[in-house]
Design a protein around this motif. Structure first.
Motif, PDB file in Angstrom:
ATOM      1  N   PRO A 110      35.149  54.690  40.873  1.00  0.00           N
ATOM      2  CA  PRO A 110      35.404  56.134  41.019  1.00  0.00           C
ATOM      3  C   PRO A 110      36.809  56.561  40.608  1.00  0.00           C
ATOM      4  O   PRO A 110      36.993  57.657  40.079  1.00  0.00           O
ATOM      5  N   GLN A 111      37.808  55.690  40.828  1.00  0.00           N
ATOM      6  CA  GLN A 111      39.167  56.063  40.456  1.00  0.00           C
ATOM      7  C   GLN A 111      39.304  56.206  38.946  1.00  0.00           C
ATOM      8  O   GLN A 111      39.875  57.184  38.443  1.00  0.00           O
ATOM      9  N   GLN A 112      38.747  55.239  38.210  1.00  0.00           N
ATOM     10  CA  GLN A 112      38.820  55.323  36.756  1.00  0.00           C
ATOM     11  C   GLN A 112      37.943  56.444  36.234  1.00  0.00           C
ATOM     12  O   GLN A 112      38.272  57.089  35.234  1.00  0.00           O
ATOM     13  N   ARG A 113      36.836  56.702  36.901  1.00  0.00           N
ATOM     14  CA  ARG A 113      35.983  57.818  36.483  1.00  0.00           C
ATOM     15  C   ARG A 113      36.726  59.140  36.644  1.00  0.00           C
ATOM     16  O   ARG A 113      36.674  59.995  35.753  1.00  0.00           O
ATOM     17  N   THR A 114      37.442  59.296  37.749  1.00  0.00           N
ATOM     18  CA  THR A 114      38.207  60.519  37.982  1.00  0.00           C
ATOM     19  C   THR A 114      39.273  60.705  36.917  1.00  0.00           C
ATOM     20  O   THR A 114      39.490  61.816  36.412  1.00  0.00           O
ATOM     21  N   ARG A 115      39.950  59.618  36.545  1.00  0.00           N
ATOM     22  CA  ARG A 115      40.966  59.697  35.508  1.00  0.00           C
ATOM     23  C   ARG A 115      40.350  60.103  34.174  1.00  0.00           C
ATOM     24  O   ARG A 115      40.888  60.949  33.444  1.00  0.00           O
ATOM     25  N   ALA A 116      39.210  59.507  33.845  1.00  0.00           N
ATOM     26  CA  ALA A 116      38.565  59.815  32.568  1.00  0.00           C
ATOM     27  C   ALA A 116      38.093  61.268  32.519  1.00  0.00           C
ATOM     28  O   ALA A 116      38.187  61.927  31.481  1.00  0.00           O
ATOM     29  N   ILE A 117      37.589  61.775  33.644  1.00  0.00           N
ATOM     30  CA  ILE A 117      37.135  63.160  33.699  1.00  0.00           C
ATOM     31  C   ILE A 117      38.310  64.109  33.495  1.00  0.00           C
ATOM     32  O   ILE A 117      38.210  65.115  32.775  1.00  0.00           O
ATOM     33  N   ALA A 118      39.443  63.792  34.126  1.00  0.00           N
ATOM     34  CA  ALA A 118      40.640  64.621  33.944  1.00  0.00           C
ATOM     35  C   ALA A 118      41.065  64.637  32.488  1.00  0.00           C
ATOM     36  O   ALA A 118      41.477  65.670  31.939  1.00  0.00           O
ATOM     37  N   LEU A 119      40.940  63.499  31.844  1.00  0.00           N
ATOM     38  CA  LEU A 119      41.300  63.399  30.431  1.00  0.00           C
ATOM     39  C   LEU A 119      40.366  64.240  29.570  1.00  0.00           C
ATOM     40  O   LEU A 119      40.799  64.939  28.647  1.00  0.00           O
ATOM     41  N   LEU A 120      39.081  64.197  29.877  1.00  0.00           N
ATOM     42  CA  LEU A 120      38.114  64.991  29.123  1.00  0.00           C
ATOM     43  C   LEU A 120      38.388  66.486  29.275  1.00  0.00           C
ATOM     44  O   LEU A 120      38.264  67.250  28.311  1.00  0.00           O
ATOM     45  N   ARG A 121      38.761  66.906  30.464  1.00  0.00           N
ATOM     46  CA  ARG A 121      39.031  68.322  30.698  1.00  0.00           C
ATOM     47  C   ARG A 121      40.197  68.805  29.835  1.00  0.00           C
ATOM     48  O   ARG A 121      40.156  69.889  29.246  1.00  0.00           O
ATOM     49  N   VAL A 122      41.252  68.005  29.755  1.00  0.00           N
ATOM     50  CA  VAL A 122      42.418  68.391  28.961  1.00  0.00           C
ATOM     51  C   VAL A 122      42.092  68.327  27.469  1.00  0.00           C
ATOM     52  O   VAL A 122      42.576  69.136  26.676  1.00  0.00           O
ATOM     53  N   ALA A 123      41.265  67.351  27.082  1.00  0.00           N
ATOM     54  CA  ALA A 123      40.944  67.158  25.665  1.00  0.00           C
ATOM     55  C   ALA A 123      40.299  68.393  25.041  1.00  0.00           C
ATOM     56  O   ALA A 123      40.416  68.618  23.833  1.00  0.00           O
ATOM     57  N   VAL A 124      39.629  69.186  25.848  1.00  0.00           N
ATOM     58  CA  VAL A 124      38.952  70.387  25.344  1.00  0.00           C
ATOM     59  C   VAL A 124      39.937  71.359  24.707  1.00  0.00           C
ATOM     60  O   VAL A 124      39.600  72.063  23.746  1.00  0.00           O
ATOM     61  N   THR A 125      41.174  71.389  25.200  1.00  0.00           N
ATOM     62  CA  THR A 125      42.148  72.373  24.705  1.00  0.00           C
ATOM     63  C   THR A 125      43.382  71.757  24.055  1.00  0.00           C
ATOM     64  O   THR A 125      44.278  72.491  23.642  1.00  0.00           O
ATOM     65  N   HIS A 126      43.464  70.429  23.971  1.00  0.00           N
ATOM     66  CA  HIS A 126      44.634  69.769  23.386  1.00  0.00           C
ATOM     67  C   HIS A 126      44.180  68.800  22.301  1.00  0.00           C
ATOM     68  O   HIS A 126      43.537  67.786  22.600  1.00  0.00           O
ATOM     69  N   ALA A 127      44.508  69.132  21.062  1.00  0.00           N
ATOM     70  CA  ALA A 127      44.020  68.359  19.921  1.00  0.00           C
ATOM     71  C   ALA A 127      44.475  66.904  19.957  1.00  0.00           C
ATOM     72  O   ALA A 127      43.709  65.996  19.620  1.00  0.00           O
ATOM     73  N   GLU A 128      45.731  66.661  20.365  1.00  0.00           N
ATOM     74  CA  GLU A 128      46.226  65.280  20.369  1.00  0.00           C
ATOM     75  C   GLU A 128      45.504  64.444  21.419  1.00  0.00           C
ATOM     76  O   GLU A 128      45.168  63.285  21.188  1.00  0.00           O
ATOM     77  N   VAL A 129      45.237  65.049  22.578  1.00  0.00           N
ATOM     78  CA  VAL A 129      44.488  64.341  23.617  1.00  0.00           C
ATOM     79  C   VAL A 129      43.063  64.089  23.151  1.00  0.00           C
ATOM     80  O   VAL A 129      42.512  62.998  23.351  1.00  0.00           O
ATOM     81  N   ALA A 130      42.464  65.089  22.506  1.00  0.00           N
ATOM     82  CA  ALA A 130      41.111  64.922  21.970  1.00  0.00           C
ATOM     83  C   ALA A 130      41.069  63.782  20.961  1.00  0.00           C
ATOM     84  O   ALA A 130      40.120  62.979  20.945  1.00  0.00           O
ATOM     85  N   GLY A 131      42.102  63.698  20.124  1.00  0.00           N
ATOM     86  CA  GLY A 131      42.156  62.615  19.150  1.00  0.00           C
ATOM     87  C   GLY A 131      42.242  61.256  19.811  1.00  0.00           C
ATOM     88  O   GLY A 131      41.595  60.295  19.371  1.00  0.00           O
ATOM     89  N   GLY A 132      43.026  61.165  20.882  1.00  0.00           N
ATOM     90  CA  GLY A 132      43.127  59.898  21.605  1.00  0.00           C
ATOM     91  C   GLY A 132      41.812  59.508  22.247  1.00  0.00           C
ATOM     92  O   GLY A 132      41.416  58.336  22.207  1.00  0.00           O
ATOM     93  N   MET A 133      41.123  60.474  22.841  1.00  0.00           N
ATOM     94  CA  MET A 133      39.823  60.197  23.435  1.00  0.00           C
ATOM     95  C   MET A 133      38.796  59.822  22.380  1.00  0.00           C
ATOM     96  O   MET A 133      37.973  58.919  22.578  1.00  0.00           O
TER      97      MET A 133
END
Length: 211
Positions: A110-133
């Motif tokens: 669950p801890q890693q799932r929570t981190r990944a979900i937070a990353l996905l949320r930011v990726a929607v509006t940040h191109a560099e984060v989206a690229g990393g994901m």
């Protein structure tokens, strides 16, 4: 008297002794805590450096930008080779087995799932984060199913597979779509796995007459 004469160092050029692996891990831990407590937008490199006990210049030295730091801090920590070992072209429905394992990982961590979900949320509006994901998902898919995907249209096959997995993760863990969120991982693996099988090995040609 110059900073060098006083024994100081120029800002932005950390000493070699500052760049050990312990400092890097301290930065990642501090970033995870602040991103969780305050959110991505409200967390600053200065605050992360203060919590980690390092000069903010060291964060730039390791990660470059805050977007890149977010990806490094929240990206799931998995051994892809170990997690997907044994999935081959001879596996009965490789797509089902792939989903069974990846959903099992999210559910049991669950801890890693929570981190990944937070990353996905930011990726929607940040191109560099989206690229990393994107690179993370592509790396997982290529490593896990390297012996399964047909050689023709390979990039397209992997891309379509990623779209299926990312959509499933968003629907279950972010959008909380009832039919998806309430299903068991095994039910989802059996229902969606055949679609991934088709992307991996199905006929990818398009008949012009279909347009």
């Amino acid at each position: 008297m110059t900073p060098q004469q006083r024994g100081g160092r120029r800002r932005g050029r950390p000493k070699a002794a500052d760049t050990g692996s312990g400092n890097r891990e301290s930065i990642l831990i501090a970033a995870r805590e602040l991103f969780s407590d305050r959110g991505f937008e409200r967390s600053t490199m200065r605050e992360i450096g203060r919590r980690a006990g390092v000069d903010p210049a060291l964060i730039h030295h390791y990660f470059g930008t805050k977007d890149a730091l977010l990806v490094a801090a929240l990206r799931p920590e998995i051994d892809v080779v170990e997690m997907f070992a044994g999935i081959t072209a001879d596996t009965d429905s490789p797509g089902t087995e792939f989903l069974r394992r990846i959903l099992g990982f999210w559910e049991s961590n669950p801890q890693q799932r929570t981190r990944a979900i937070a990353l996905l949320r930011v990726a929607v509006t940040h191109a560099e984060v989206a690229g990393g994901m994107r690179e993370f998902f592509l790396g997982v898919a290529r490593t896990a199913l390297a012996d399964v995907a047909a050689t023709d249209h390979r990039d397209e096959r992997i891309g379509l597979m990623i779209s299926q997995i990312a959509g499933l993760v968003m629907a279950r863990y972010v959008l909380d779509v009832p039919a998806v969120a309430e299903a068991t991982p095994e039910e989802l693996a059996r229902r969606v796995g055949p679609n991934i099988d088709r992307y991996l090995t199905g006929d990818m040609t398009v008949d012009p007459q279909d347009h």
